[in-house]
Design a protein around this motif. Structure first.
Motif, PDB file in Angstrom:
ATOM      1  N   ARG A   1      20.639  44.791  74.943  1.00 41.59           N
ATOM      2  CA  ARG A   1      20.407  44.032  73.713  1.00 41.59           C
ATOM      3  C   ARG A   1      18.912  43.759  73.579  1.00 41.59           C
TER       4      ARG A   1
ATOM      5  N   ASN B   1      20.531  45.807  55.417  1.00 44.41           N
ATOM      6  CA  ASN B   1      21.411  44.638  55.357  1.00 44.41           C
ATOM      7  C   ASN B   1      22.242  44.576  54.084  1.00 44.41           C
TER       8      ASN B   1
ATOM      9  N   PHE C   1      28.587  47.494  61.891  1.00 47.21           N
ATOM     10  CA  PHE C   1      27.760  47.312  63.084  1.00 47.21           C
ATOM     11  C   PHE C   1      28.640  47.125  64.319  1.00 47.21           C
TER      12      PHE C   1
ATOM     13  N   CYS D   1      20.228  45.801  68.426  1.00 47.53           N
ATOM     14  CA  CYS D   1      19.545  44.559  68.076  1.00 47.53           C
ATOM     15  C   CYS D   1      20.415  43.804  67.079  1.00 47.53           C
ATOM     16  N   ALA D   2      20.682  42.566  67.393  1.00 48.38           N
ATOM     17  CA  ALA D   2      21.392  41.681  66.465  1.00 48.38           C
ATOM     18  C   ALA D   2      20.646  40.353  66.486  1.00 48.38           C
TER      19      ALA D   2
ATOM     20  N   ARG E   1      19.341  43.928  62.187  1.00 48.13           N
ATOM     21  CA  ARG E   1      20.225  44.721  63.046  1.00 48.13           C
ATOM     22  C   ARG E   1      19.667  46.131  63.191  1.00 48.13           C
TER      23      ARG E   1
END
Length: 435
Positions: free
Chosen positions: A111, A154, A162, A184-185, A190
């Motif tokens: 992450r 987005n 996602f 990536c969040a 994202r």
């Protein structure tokens, strides 16, 4: 009888009758508290039977002890076996877990923060491409490993897509499926980090002029087709849960430095049990031109893994023809829907109008075309599984039979929900044997 001279007294007694007691092996005595004047006797002491029983008691106790000891020993041995077996199973389980965690450590997506994403892409410096759901940038990890970073839009990419992408790809480890390195969040930012594919997508090589610099050889096209088929078969049968991709198309097939294909973009994927024969969908998903009929309307059948087979068939036909399956730029209106035009050519024994250099290449082109037409049969039940598809692709073209016309009842089925399904042709027996 005794006589006492000093007192002139005579003493006399009768011997008690004790034969009955003697027979019983007991002693005899006068009965106490006798209310009568006559002497009565009584037997006392254990009988022979009781004495024998008393003598046998140690033997019985010993036998009982031996039996109980044997049972106890058996229980102890069984308990020791169970403890040993449980300990062994626990150790093996721990080893499996350790191995799994070690493998997962290497494969588990990391992450990243959005700051990390900007650092990896050098502030989004090198743009590789752009699609409806995001933009792809070239990046580099701290260990100089090249990656492709897809920054999601987005407004178009939903949270469900996602989650689908990360959730699906965490379960996959196959040579023909793109590896997800990280994600990536970070708030509403994202991104997905993939292994880098230097030759980009298959689309780049099949929808261009067939010159010597860009055109893939027929042998390489066949290898790519087989690799894609292996990847889809793995998704359908090789994972713990069946993964339906729902967006198989040239743009989502990436090529590594050796032109080995890798399936990517699992944003529309669905996970289901292998025993589940159909999946429920609230809305159609996929890219027009590759979407199976049943995904658009349940009148054609249930949505299942056969929907991916249909998309793969369209991809195969585009690989052969080097053009989109729907092309309005062609001069002849009969060639607008390319798959139907290809079927008509095969059915009439005509050439496909594709540049063929030798007989070997002609056989590969014919094989890919026949397999593609089997895959795009209008009804899901008429399509082969990916296992059968792979068997056909790896076999000889002479063993393949041209399938029935996939477009025979297309128009009628769209307008009449009650139209009966076309009977399965005799040629399908060849496919069922492969499954």
């Amino acid at each position: 009888m005794l006589y006492d001279r000093t007192k002139d007294v005579y003493l006399s007694w009768d011997e008690p009758y004790c034969r009955r007691c003697e027979v019983e092996g007991r002693k005899c005595r006068l009965k106490k508290n006798n209310s009568t004047t006559e002497d009565e006797t009584e037997c006392y002491g254990p009988s022979k039977k009781e004495r024998k029983k008393e003598r046998d008691r140690p033997k019985q106790l010993m036998a009982t002890g031996i039996i109980l000891g044997s049972c106890l020993l058996g229980i102890i041995l069984f308990a020791l076996y169970r403890v040993h077996h449980s300990y062994k199973a626990e150790k093996e389980g721990q080893l499996k877990i350790e191995n799994f965690l070690e493998d997962y450590k290497a494969l588990k997506p990391s992450r990243y923060s959005y700051v990390d994403i900007k650092r990896i892409t050098d502030q989004f410096k090198d743009k590789l491409g752009e699609g409806a759901y995001g933009t792809v940038f070239k990046g580099r990890l701290s260990n100089d490993v090249l990656v492709a970073v897809k920054v999601l839009n987005n407004f178009r990419a939903t949270a469900e897509e996602f989650i689908n992408e990360v959730g699906s790809m965490c379960r996959i480890h196959h040579v023909n499926v793109t590896r997800l390195i990280g994600f990536c969040a970070d708030g509403n930012k994202r991104a997905l980090v993939y292994e880098y594919m230097p030759n980009e997508s298959l689309e780049k090589f099949i929808f261009v002029a067939r010159d010597k610099d860009r055109f893939l050889s027929w042998e390489k096209l066949q290898d790519i087709a087989i690799g894609i088929a292996k990847g889809i078969e793995y998704l359908h049968e090789g994972c713990d849960q069946q993964i339906l991709h729902f967006d198989i198309k040239p743009h989502n097939i990436l090529l590594d430095h050796n032109f080995n294909p890798k399936i990517s973009d699992f944003g529309l994927a669905k996970l289901c049990s292998k025993e589940q024969s159909a999946v429920s969908m609230t809305a159609a998903r996929g890219t027009m031109g590759y979407i199976a009929p049943e995904v658009l309307s349940r009148n054609f059948g249930k949505v299942s893994y056969k929907s991916d087979v249909y998309s793969f068939g369209m991809l195969l036909l585009e690989m052969v023809g080097g053009r989109k399956n729907i092309d309005s730029t062609v001069e002849s209106t009969s060639q607008v829907y390319f798959p139907e035009w290809m079927y008509n050519c095969l059915d009439r024994g005509e050439e496909l109008g594709i540049r063929i250099e030798n007989e070997g290449h002609a056989k590969i082109a014919r094989k890919l075309t026949i397999v593609g037409l089997w895959c795009i049969q209008w009804y899901p039940v008429d399509r082969p599984s990916m296992k059968a598809v792979l068997h056909m692709l790896e076999g000889e073209v002479d063993s393949l039979i041209v399938p029935p016309n996939p477009f025979g009842h297309a128009d009628g089925a769209q307008t009449n929900a009650n139209i009966p399904r076309r009977p399965i042709n005799r040629e399908l027996e060849v496919i069922s044997e492969l499954e």
